[in-house]
Design a protein around this motif. Structure first.
Motif, PDB file in Angstrom:
ATOM      1  N   SER A 123      38.884  35.012  52.844  1.00  0.00           N
ATOM      2  CA  SER A 123      39.473  33.888  53.587  1.00  0.00           C
ATOM      3  C   SER A 123      38.378  33.148  54.357  1.00  0.00           C
ATOM      4  N   GLY A 144      43.880  18.836  55.916  1.00  0.00           N
ATOM      5  CA  GLY A 144      44.618  19.724  55.027  1.00  0.00           C
ATOM      6  C   GLY A 144      43.669  20.564  54.193  1.00  0.00           C
ATOM      7  N   ARG A 163      47.763  32.751  47.079  1.00  0.00           N
ATOM      8  CA  ARG A 163      48.758  32.658  48.165  1.00  0.00           C
ATOM      9  C   ARG A 163      48.368  33.518  49.359  1.00  0.00           C
ATOM     10  N   ALA A 166      45.770  31.664  51.325  1.00  0.00           N
ATOM     11  CA  ALA A 166      46.371  30.464  51.931  1.00  0.00           C
ATOM     12  C   ALA A 166      47.215  30.874  53.148  1.00  0.00           C
ATOM     13  N   ASP A 167      47.988  31.947  52.989  1.00  0.00           N
ATOM     14  CA  ASP A 167      48.823  32.421  54.109  1.00  0.00           C
ATOM     15  C   ASP A 167      47.957  32.869  55.285  1.00  0.00           C
ATOM     16  N   ARG A 170      46.436  29.841  56.960  1.00  0.00           N
ATOM     17  CA  ARG A 170      47.476  29.088  57.676  1.00  0.00           C
ATOM     18  C   ARG A 170      47.784  29.749  59.011  1.00  0.00           C
ATOM     19  N   ASP A 173      45.958  28.866  62.223  1.00  0.00           N
ATOM     20  CA  ASP A 173      46.215  27.589  62.907  1.00  0.00           C
ATOM     21  C   ASP A 173      44.977  26.726  63.082  1.00  0.00           C
ATOM     22  N   GLU A 177      47.198  21.594  57.790  1.00  0.00           N
ATOM     23  CA  GLU A 177      48.120  22.101  56.763  1.00  0.00           C
ATOM     24  C   GLU A 177      47.318  22.957  55.797  1.00  0.00           C
ATOM     25  N   VAL A 178      47.964  23.973  55.238  1.00  0.00           N
ATOM     26  CA  VAL A 178      47.309  24.791  54.200  1.00  0.00           C
ATOM     27  C   VAL A 178      48.308  24.965  53.059  1.00  0.00           C
ATOM     28  N   GLN A 179      47.852  24.750  51.828  1.00  0.00           N
ATOM     29  CA  GLN A 179      48.726  24.875  50.658  1.00  0.00           C
ATOM     30  C   GLN A 179      48.039  25.679  49.557  1.00  0.00           C
TER      31      GLN A 179
END
Ligand code: SF4
Lengths: 289, 369
Positions: A123, A144, A163, A166-167, A170, A173, A177-179
């Protein structure tokens, strides 16, 4: 000092494929934290089958330079390295740590680690990649971040890894935005601008090496360029958004630390020399076009 | 060198030393040192200067192999081979030192490796392309790091990517002029991975060869089909990929242990112990192409045009196309000649191109993946 073997895919066609393995090996050698750092390849030489005999120690930390658990980490690597007794890590798809096995070929003890791509520290590498491509060490506010992967078509776990990071990012903070986006499933990277309100979007593909997907498919699919051969701007403006496309995360120098972390998690005594300030990637690594 | 070799020898000689014709024995404070034809006794805390020249050479030789050269068996055997000190070679240490003064060279694939004598019996090694044998160092790019070797191995002289490190396409123009024993092994290992280790296993009589059928059986996923490659096609495949002009490894694998391929194995110094990934990838292609049935075609060609097709296939197969001069119209694979043939026989109205002997459309019935 521990001995490290870094297992990577490599390519018969694309010299960029093995570059991250060579470069991270060089960085790790320079730290002096390991006795030997030997890359090994599926498509290049030394091949997985012969790599262990080139490292003269009895105990080896084997780290796959792969993004996710799957066919390569669970079938190809254990088979080709001739790891006796391999029956899988106990893992939910992103939680493999290490298994200690014996190499049939050389009788060496092999600590077979989980892939770099699912390590928590990955990450940080994604975030570092966003910093590198924007040239802003504090990038995040109002920006983003898209983490991009293959999707489930080829390997369910690769989408899980995307995922997962990304989680985690996210939850920090840091970014507006994170996708998680994918090449072959929804939400699709083609529609990147539909998924973000922020005007600046950093796109980081969770791939080890730059190649066909990261340097041809994704830039064209996102509309950064009509023809990858002519290159693209960083940032490039698409539908009113500024897209900062980072290229494969695996080329980020910080990934070398994740390799070392993998070995340390498997019990390697990695000394503190590793904790020096790692180099940052220059602009030249962002795109080879 | 931290310790004097004599001091180190005195320590080791408590248990007796026998090495490369040198014997040494410690007797209280006296160190007895002998080689064939020369014996002396010095104080156990003596120095090299106390020894006559031939004995001093044997002592520094022992010291190099005991304290400086790597212990690891493959690398050590390789460095001994490099200077002609393998078992069975009869040269004495003074003879070897004479040769090492000027440099002892051996070829390893396209590498020319030279061992030289440095201070107090230490060896230093040079690596360069064998075709640069007579090029002065000042005209070569001086290299020192492992990364340099990685970069050299990556591309050929035409800047094309080299997927097979043992292909005879190593670029020229560089030299690693002054390497220690560990460094020379790393550099050779980077340019020709695992060749030293497999060469050593072969010398020791325990090279683990995996023959084609067994290697094919192991393949999964996209490569699973390669076990269906017919035996005859395997011969052609080995002839395409594994002969000396394509790969410097000496092929030791066959179809199976009992089914030996007719294709020459090659004369390389180091063995190939199983089909490599490039060979397996090629075999996958040929397995699927061999699935197609043959058909009979009819084509009208002059005898010269027939010969020309053969010349084109040869030139492509031997990688000679770029050596045919632009205006050498006598060569069948000359570009203008090929373009002329295409214009005359293979373009436009299908009547000129290959026709099925039974009159059907040749573009049908292709087995595609
Ligand atoms: S299989 Fe053939 S081409 Fe591949 S390394 Fe061996 S001899 Fe060379």
């Amino acid at each position: 000092m521990p001995t490290l073997v870094v297992a990577a895919h490599g390519s018969h066609l694309n010299p960029a494929s093995s570059r991250p393995a060579h470069e991270h090996a060089r960085r790790l050698r320079a730290t002096g934290a390991f006795d030997t750092v030997q890359p090994a390849f599926w498509k290049e030489q030394p091949h997985f089958r012969e790599a262990l005999r080139t490292v003269p120690s009895e105990e080896i930390y084997l780290v796959p330079l792969f993004i996710s658990e799957g066919y390569f980490t669970e079938q190809v690597i254990p088979r080709e390295f001739r790891l006796a007794g391999w029956s899988g890590w106990e893992s939910d798809g992103t939680s493999a740590v290490a298994a200690t096995l014996s190499a049939q070929d050389t009788a060496q003890t092999v600590h077979y680690c989980g892939p770099v791509g699912t390590h928590d520290a990955m990450s940080d590498v994604i975030v570092r990649r966003a910093e590198s491509v924007t040239g802003d060490p504090d990038v995040g506010e109002g920006v983003g971040l898209a983490v991009v992967g293959h999707g489930t078509e080829r390997n369910e776990n690769s989408a899980k890894a995307v995922r997962y990071h990304a989680d985690r990012i996210r939850a920090r903070d840091r970014f507006g935005e994170v996708q998680a986006l994918f090449m072959d499933e929804e939400p699709a990277v083609d529609d990147v601008t539909d998924y973000f309100e922020s005007s600046d979007v950093v796109v980081v593909p969770l791939f080890i090496a730059d190649g066909y997907h990261t340097q041809e498919d994704i830039p064209e699919d996102m509309g950064l360029t009509d023809d990858y051969r002519t290159g693209w701007d960083t940032p490039a403006t698409v539908d009113g958004h500024r897209i900062w496309y980072a290229g494969a995360v695996g080329t980020e120098p910080l990934l070398a630390e994740v390799v070392a972390e993998r070995a340390a998690d498997a019990g390697a005594e990695v000394n503190d020399r590793l904790r020096t300030e790692p180099e940052r990637s220059g602009d030249d690594t962002v795109s080879f076009c | 060198m931290d310790r004097d070799p004599v001091e180190a020898l005195a320590k080791a000689a408590a248990d007796g030393v026998e090495f490369d014709g040198l014997s040494a024995r410690l007797d209280g404070e006296r160190l007895h040192v002998a080689t064939e034809g020369s014996t002396t006794t010095v104080a156990a805390d003596g120095t090299l200067a106390d020894l006559p020249a031939p004995l001093a050479a044997s002592v520094t030789n022992w010291f190099y192999w005991d304290a400086i050269a790597p212990e690891q068996s493959a690398g050590r055997a390789f460095l001994r081979w490099l200077e002609g000190a393998s078992e069975g070679e009869q040269s004495t240490v003074p003879e070897r030192y004479d040769a090492l003064e000027t440099g002892v060279s051996r070829e390893w694939g396209q590498l020319l490796l030279t061992a030289r004598l440095a201070d107090q019996g230490t060896r230093r090694y040079e690596v360069r392309h064998v075709d640069d044998q007579d090029v002065p160092i000042s005209e070569l790019a001086v290299k020192t790091a492992l990364d340099d070797a990685t970069a050299i191995a990556r591309r050929d002289d035409r800047d094309r990517y080299r997927p097979l490190k043992t292909a005879p396409t190593l670029p020229r123009g560089w030299v690693f002029p002054d390497l220690g024993p560990d460094a020379v092994l790393s550099i050779v290992g980077e340019l020709y991975p695992a060749t030293i280790e497999n060469w050593y296993r072969e010398r020791e009589g325990d090279l683990d060869v995996t023959h084609y059928r067994e290697a094919a059986q192991r393949q999964t996923g996209r490569y699973q089909s390669v076990s269906e490659l017919p035996s005859e096609a395997l011969e052609w495949a080995a002839e395409a990929c594994c002969v000396d002009p394509e790969c410097l490894k000496r092929r030791e694998w066959d179809e199976t242990e009992d089914e030996v391929l007719d294709v020459p194995r090659g004369d390389g110094s180091f063995p190939c112990r199983e089909p490599c990934s490039l060979f397996v990838a090629a075999a996958k292609e040929w397995t699927s192409l061999e699935d197609e049935a043959t058909r009979t075609y009819e084509i009208e060609l002059t005898p010269s045009e027939r010969d020309q097709l053969e010349a084109i296939v040869d030139a492509v197969a031997d990688g000679q196309t770029d050596q045919i001069r632009e205006a050498d119209l006598g060569a069948g694979a000359n570009r203008y000649r090929a373009r002329y043939l295409r214009a005359k026989r293979f373009e436009g109205d299908a009547s000129g191109a290959f026709e099925m002997a039974d009159g059907s459309d040749p573009s049908e019935e292709h087995t595609t993946e």
